[in-house]
Write a protein that holds these residues in place. Structure first.
Motif, mmCIF file in Angstrom:
data_model
loop_
_atom_site.group_PDB
_atom_site.id
_atom_site.type_symbol
_atom_site.label_atom_id
_atom_site.label_comp_id
_atom_site.label_asym_id
_atom_site.label_seq_id
_atom_site.Cartn_x
_atom_site.Cartn_y
_atom_site.Cartn_z
ATOM 1 N N ASP A 173 9.001 -5.496 -6.696
ATOM 2 C CA ASP A 173 8.416 -4.865 -7.882
ATOM 3 C C ASP A 173 8.416 -3.349 -7.709
ATOM 4 N N PRO A 174 8.801 -2.611 -8.740
ATOM 5 C CA PRO A 174 8.809 -1.146 -8.619
ATOM 6 C C PRO A 174 7.400 -0.565 -8.668
ATOM 7 N N VAL A 175 7.223 0.591 -8.041
ATOM 8 C CA VAL A 175 5.992 1.360 -8.166
ATOM 9 C C VAL A 175 6.364 2.781 -8.563
ATOM 10 N N SER A 176 5.428 3.476 -9.154
ATOM 11 C CA SER A 176 5.703 4.824 -9.637
ATOM 12 C C SER A 176 5.826 5.804 -8.472
ATOM 13 N N ASP A 177 6.695 6.787 -8.629
ATOM 14 C CA ASP A 177 6.837 7.841 -7.631
ATOM 15 C C ASP A 177 5.840 8.970 -7.849
ATOM 16 N N THR A 178 5.119 8.933 -8.976
ATOM 17 C CA THR A 178 4.151 9.988 -9.269
ATOM 18 C C THR A 178 2.831 9.373 -9.710
ATOM 19 N N LEU A 179 1.776 10.132 -9.510
ATOM 20 C CA LEU A 179 0.445 9.758 -9.987
ATOM 21 C C LEU A 179 -0.267 11.054 -10.360
ATOM 22 N N LEU A 180 -0.612 11.178 -11.630
ATOM 23 C CA LEU A 180 -1.124 12.441 -12.144
ATOM 24 C C LEU A 180 -0.183 13.565 -11.723
ATOM 25 N N ASP A 181 -0.681 14.598 -11.029
ATOM 26 C CA ASP A 181 0.223 15.667 -10.595
ATOM 27 C C ASP A 181 0.602 15.551 -9.123
ATOM 28 N N GLN A 203 0.839 -1.190 0.000
ATOM 29 C CA GLN A 203 0.000 0.000 0.000
ATOM 30 C C GLN A 203 0.879 1.247 0.000
ATOM 31 N N ASP A 204 0.672 2.115 -0.977
ATOM 32 C CA ASP A 204 1.387 3.384 -1.051
ATOM 33 C C ASP A 204 0.387 4.531 -1.076
ATOM 34 N N ILE A 205 0.793 5.655 -0.515
ATOM 35 C CA ILE A 205 -0.063 6.837 -0.455
ATOM 36 C C ILE A 205 0.500 7.911 -1.383
ATOM 37 N N TYR A 206 -0.389 8.494 -2.191
ATOM 38 C CA TYR A 206 -0.030 9.598 -3.082
ATOM 39 C C TYR A 206 -0.796 10.845 -2.634
ATOM 40 N N SER A 237 -8.143 3.598 -3.349
ATOM 41 C CA SER A 237 -9.097 4.348 -2.537
ATOM 42 C C SER A 237 -8.598 5.772 -2.370
ATOM 43 N N VAL A 238 -9.499 6.710 -2.517
ATOM 44 C CA VAL A 238 -9.177 8.118 -2.299
ATOM 45 C C VAL A 238 -9.872 8.563 -1.018
ATOM 46 N N PHE A 239 -9.108 9.072 -0.062
ATOM 47 C CA PHE A 239 -9.673 9.616 1.163
ATOM 48 C C PHE A 239 -9.686 11.132 1.042
ATOM 49 N N SER A 240 -10.884 11.681 1.024
ATOM 50 C CA SER A 240 -11.056 13.101 0.724
ATOM 51 C C SER A 240 -11.826 13.805 1.834
ATOM 52 N N LEU A 241 -11.470 15.053 2.061
ATOM 53 C CA LEU A 241 -12.214 15.935 2.948
ATOM 54 C C LEU A 241 -12.900 17.041 2.155
ATOM 55 N N TRP A 242 -12.951 16.881 0.830
ATOM 56 C CA TRP A 242 -13.593 17.843 -0.050
ATOM 57 C C TRP A 242 -12.962 19.228 0.088
ATOM 58 N N GLU A 243 -11.635 19.234 0.238
ATOM 59 C CA GLU A 243 -10.928 20.510 0.259
ATOM 60 C C GLU A 243 -10.970 21.135 -1.137
ATOM 61 N N PRO A 244 -10.820 22.458 -1.225
ATOM 62 C CA PRO A 244 -11.041 23.122 -2.520
ATOM 63 C C PRO A 244 -10.084 22.710 -3.637
ATOM 64 N N ASP A 245 -8.818 22.478 -3.322
ATOM 65 C CA ASP A 245 -7.819 22.326 -4.383
ATOM 66 C C ASP A 245 -7.411 20.882 -4.650
ATOM 67 N N THR A 246 -7.073 20.124 -3.613
ATOM 68 C CA THR A 246 -6.577 18.764 -3.809
ATOM 69 C C THR A 246 -7.626 17.740 -3.412
ATOM 70 N N TRP A 248 -7.848 18.426 -7.819
ATOM 71 C CA TRP A 248 -9.148 18.053 -8.367
ATOM 72 C C TRP A 248 -9.139 18.178 -9.885
ATOM 73 N N ASP A 249 -8.507 19.224 -10.383
ATOM 74 C CA ASP A 249 -8.484 19.429 -11.838
ATOM 75 C C ASP A 249 -7.856 18.230 -12.544
ATOM 76 N N ALA A 250 -6.720 17.759 -12.028
ATOM 77 C CA ALA A 250 -6.046 16.628 -12.662
ATOM 78 C C ALA A 250 -6.855 15.347 -12.496
ATOM 79 N N ALA A 251 -7.407 15.140 -11.312
ATOM 80 C CA ALA A 251 -8.163 13.911 -11.049
ATOM 81 C C ALA A 251 -9.406 13.828 -11.924
ATOM 82 N N LEU A 252 -10.132 14.924 -12.036
ATOM 83 C CA LEU A 252 -11.373 14.900 -12.806
ATOM 84 C C LEU A 252 -11.114 14.880 -14.303
ATOM 85 N N ALA A 253 -9.950 15.359 -14.709
ATOM 86 C CA ALA A 253 -9.602 15.317 -16.129
ATOM 87 C C ALA A 253 -9.288 13.907 -16.590
#
Length: 416
Positions: A228-236, A178-181, A204-213, A186-191
């Motif tokens: 096994d390698p995992v990516s260091d980035t996800l979207l932005d 399990q890794d956390i990003y 799973s995305v844990f959200s508090l409905w903050e304005p930006d992220t 929101w702009d990147a996620a919804l795009a």
């Protein structure tokens, strides 16, 4: 008085009987009057309640039975998923997926369409190949995949009998990390929501409905090898090295920070040996077509300022389509919007109509066992096989032994 596990619903049934055997269930059903099954009490409404006798099935022997050739396991319906998982892991087997809480009993989770996450993983009910139940006649019955109306029985809400054992598909054991990003806007996620949710075996995305992220994204990666390698980035966003999240500081959470481990200690969010989640909470959840995820989330974001004061956390997940008539994923891949609320019953009750109105254009289906405001007409709009399932249940239980107020309210049974 008896309550659900969170202490936020009090059962009104005048009697609760604990069954130690299947014969006890048969005896209690045959005694007459209204009855309903009670499991580990993870529903948040009167769905499992009755004005007659609640029959607690959690003390019945699990009677584990492995069929390695068929790739199935049979288990008592009152058994907790975590206990089944431990038994399977000891023998080199695994379930395809688990819910966030390993504490829930198998029969209750299946009957309500409960789920974990993963674009290619169906709800837990989809693993059922057979089930055995005590019907209104007090006899033990079995239905198997391929039988007429099997698709009505699985997500059956206790509406036609008391399930006492189930047979589930299994597979060889596997390992997960399990890794956390964080930092994903929101702009990147919804795009590109599909890229977000397909980042791992289960996301799973844990959200508090903050304005930006959007929040903290937990990516559960199924491993061929522990290195096994995992990516260091996800979207932005970027991968965290630590385990800080909305659940950080909670000692009951399964291990994070990319530490490989067996499936049963990574797919659930919470540890079996500790109290799950937060307690003293109310939960709501809605399922929309995954193609509508971005639009549905945008609609809910408009309510964020009203939601946030009463919210512990929102979790966003996905599940694959199935053919089970009352499944929340019936014939459509789904995006899932979950709310864990503070125990503010009046405020939550006032919020739900607005959330449901925002999600109405997307034909959102509520989780059967969580707080919502849908009635029969609303359920019929979003569940195309509701009338068919109701007809099956009425035929099996013409005298209404398993009818309760909740099932009538949502149109699963006819009033008596």
């Amino acid at each position: 008085m008896a309550q659900n596990w969170a202490g936020t619903y009090e059962y009104r049934a005048p009697r609760i009987e604990v069954a130690e055997t299947i014969d006890d269930v048969r005896r209690l059903v045959a005694a007459g009057g209204r009855v309903h099954a009670l499991g580990t009490r993870h529903s948040f409404t009167d769905l499992p309640d009755t004005d007659g006798t609640l029959i607690d099935v959690t003390r019945i022997d699990p009677a584990f039975a492995l069929d390695a050739e068929a790739g199935t396991v049979t288990v008592g319906a009152g058994t907790r998923y975590g206990e089944l998982a431990l038994w399977l892991e000891e023998r080199g087997w695994a379930l395809r997926n688990m819910g966030s809480l390993p504490h829930i009993n198998v029969g209750g989770a299946i009957a309500t369409g409960t789920h974990g996450s993963g674009d290619r993983n169906g709800v837990l009910s989809g693993a059922v190949t057979a089930l055995r139940y005590v019907g209104a006649d007090g006899d033990l019955h079995e239905v198997r995949r391929g039988d007429p109306d099997f698709a009505a029985f699985v997500v059956g809400l206790g509406a036609y009998g008391i399930t006492v054992s189930v047979t589930l598909e299994i597979q060889p054991t596997f390992r997960v990390r399990q890794d956390i990003y964080t930092g994903i806007t929101w702009d990147a996620a919804l795009a590109d929501y599909d890229e977000l949710t397909s980042a791992g075996y289960s996301v799973s995305v844990f959200s508090l409905w903050e304005p930006d992220t959007i929040g903290h994204v937990w990516v559960k990666t199924r491993l061929d090898a522990d290195d096994d390698p995992v990516s260091d980035t996800l979207l932005d966003g970027v991968r965290q090295l630590g385990d800080e999240s909305p659940l950080s500081g909670m000692t009951n959470v399964t291990e994070l920070a990319g530490v490989p481990g067996p499936w049963l200690l990574r797919l659930p969010h919470f540890r079996l040996d500790m109290q799950p989640s937060f307690g003293d909470e109310i939960q709501s959840e809605y399922f929309v077509d995954r193609r509508d995820a971005a639009a549905a989330l945008s609609a809910v974001r408009e309510l964020a300022d009203r939601i946030r004061p009463h919210l512990i956390v929102t979790e966003l997940r996905t599940a694959a389509a199935d053919e089970l008539w009352l499944s929340p994923a019936y014939q459509r891949d789904v995006a899932i919007i979950h709310f864990t609320w503070h125990n503010h019953p009046d405020e939550v009750a006032a919020l739900l109509p607005g959330i449901e109105e925002a999600l109405a254009p997307f034909r959102a289906r509520p989780h059967w066992g969580k707080a919502h405001r849908f009635d029969r007409a609303a359920m019929e709009r979003v569940h195309p096989r509701l009338a068919d399932a109701r007809a099956v249940f009425e035929g099996l239980d013409p005298d209404g032994r398993f009818v309760n107020d909740h099932l009538v309210r949502v149109g699963v049974r006819e009033p008596r």
